[in-house]
Write a protein that holds these residues in place. Sequence first.
Motif, PDB file in Angstrom:
ATOM      1  N   ALA A  40       0.835  -1.210   0.000  1.00  0.00           N
ATOM      2  CA  ALA A  40       0.000   0.000   0.000  1.00  0.00           C
ATOM      3  C   ALA A  40       0.864   1.252   0.000  1.00  0.00           C
ATOM      4  O   ALA A  40       0.594   2.219  -0.734  1.00  0.00           O
ATOM      5  CB  ALA A  40      -0.930   0.001   1.211  1.00  0.00           C
ATOM      6  N   VAL A  41       1.904   1.255   0.831  1.00  0.00           N
ATOM      7  CA  VAL A  41       2.812   2.414   0.884  1.00  0.00           C
ATOM      8  C   VAL A  41       3.519   2.606  -0.451  1.00  0.00           C
ATOM      9  O   VAL A  41       3.598   3.724  -0.979  1.00  0.00           O
ATOM     10  CB  VAL A  41       3.835   2.234   2.020  1.00  0.00           C
ATOM     11  N   THR A  45       2.993   5.820  -2.918  1.00  0.00           N
ATOM     12  CA  THR A  45       4.144   6.638  -3.311  1.00  0.00           C
ATOM     13  C   THR A  45       4.214   6.768  -4.820  1.00  0.00           C
ATOM     14  O   THR A  45       4.529   7.835  -5.356  1.00  0.00           O
ATOM     15  CB  THR A  45       5.442   6.007  -2.768  1.00  0.00           C
ATOM     16  N   GLN A  46       3.906   5.680  -5.522  1.00  0.00           N
ATOM     17  CA  GLN A  46       3.964   5.677  -6.987  1.00  0.00           C
ATOM     18  C   GLN A  46       2.812   6.448  -7.620  1.00  0.00           C
ATOM     19  O   GLN A  46       3.018   7.278  -8.523  1.00  0.00           O
ATOM     20  CB  GLN A  46       3.947   4.233  -7.483  1.00  0.00           C
ATOM     21  N   HIS A  47       1.591   6.205  -7.157  1.00  0.00           N
ATOM     22  CA  HIS A  47       0.406   6.754  -7.819  1.00  0.00           C
ATOM     23  C   HIS A  47      -0.121   8.051  -7.196  1.00  0.00           C
ATOM     24  O   HIS A  47      -0.894   8.761  -7.819  1.00  0.00           O
ATOM     25  CB  HIS A  47      -0.722   5.712  -7.804  1.00  0.00           C
ATOM     26  N   ARG A  48       0.241   8.321  -5.943  1.00  0.00           N
ATOM     27  CA  ARG A  48      -0.237   9.508  -5.221  1.00  0.00           C
ATOM     28  C   ARG A  48      -1.758   9.684  -5.354  1.00  0.00           C
ATOM     29  O   ARG A  48      -2.253  10.670  -5.917  1.00  0.00           O
ATOM     30  CB  ARG A  48       0.500  10.762  -5.692  1.00  0.00           C
ATOM     31  N   PRO A  49      -2.509   8.726  -4.838  1.00  0.00           N
ATOM     32  CA  PRO A  49      -3.972   8.802  -4.943  1.00  0.00           C
ATOM     33  C   PRO A  49      -4.550   9.934  -4.111  1.00  0.00           C
ATOM     34  O   PRO A  49      -3.895  10.438  -3.181  1.00  0.00           O
ATOM     35  CB  PRO A  49      -4.420   7.445  -4.392  1.00  0.00           C
ATOM     36  N   LEU A  72       3.618  10.661   4.864  1.00  0.00           N
ATOM     37  CA  LEU A  72       4.946  11.238   4.632  1.00  0.00           C
ATOM     38  C   LEU A  72       5.308  11.217   3.150  1.00  0.00           C
ATOM     39  O   LEU A  72       5.834  12.192   2.618  1.00  0.00           O
ATOM     40  CB  LEU A  72       6.000  10.467   5.428  1.00  0.00           C
ATOM     41  N   ALA A  73       5.011  10.098   2.494  1.00  0.00           N
ATOM     42  CA  ALA A  73       5.393   9.938   1.087  1.00  0.00           C
ATOM     43  C   ALA A  73       4.493  10.715   0.136  1.00  0.00           C
ATOM     44  O   ALA A  73       4.930  11.181  -0.916  1.00  0.00           O
ATOM     45  CB  ALA A  73       5.363   8.455   0.710  1.00  0.00           C
ATOM     46  N   SER A  74       3.216  10.869   0.512  1.00  0.00           N
ATOM     47  CA  SER A  74       2.247  11.540  -0.355  1.00  0.00           C
ATOM     48  C   SER A  74       1.314  12.401   0.494  1.00  0.00           C
ATOM     49  O   SER A  74       0.183  12.000   0.790  1.00  0.00           O
ATOM     50  CB  SER A  74       1.447  10.490  -1.148  1.00  0.00           C
TER      51      SER A  74
END
Length: 212
Positions: A40-41, A45-49, A72-74
């Motif tokens: 999920a993380v 991080t990849q798709h920034r939903p 934190l990532a998005s």
Amino acid sequence: MTKKLLIADDHAIVRRGLQALLEAEAGWQVCATAENGQEAVDLATQHRPDVAILDYSLPGLNGLEATRHIRLASPGTEVLIYTMHNNEDVIRDVLRAGARGYLLKTEDDAEVVRAVNALLRKQPYFSPRVAETLLDTFVSGGKVVASQTLSSREREVIQLVAEGKSNRDIAERWKVSIKTVESHRTAAMRKLNLRSGVELALYAVRNKLIEP
């Protein structure tokens, strides 16, 4: 503009059901699904939903830790916890971690859509029964019991030990020393007056930190 949603649940039937429900709404797209917390993380991080819908009892990273990492990532991703656990301690911890919504799986489909809509508008949303739980705690003056004195790390170490993880496994996951894990575990057991790993596992099941 299409709104991107991420679903994380370890049950495929839940993921498929949520995806069908959400994609029936105009302009909503499920950009990714995950079956564990780390996935999920990575996908967030990849798709920034716009919204990530997380079960609390995810394998690997649980919903609490996944929420922390995703926020934190998005930072633009709102987190909705979707779970069976109507537990005031858990609710408080995930909200502190950055979740803005908390919904019980016993609610109907319309409630899920309302919750996601609210988070898309950057508004918090709580299942009616969750709101009642929080209100009861507030009205009662927040009476402290042993479990409510646990830190989020202490609660997490209980869950992981109950899932069969060793102190070394937990230390590697947290990137801390084994001594630090032992310290959290000892503190949690002292606060709860538990004397063994079996008692700790029973506590985790009774308080719905893990599924039996």
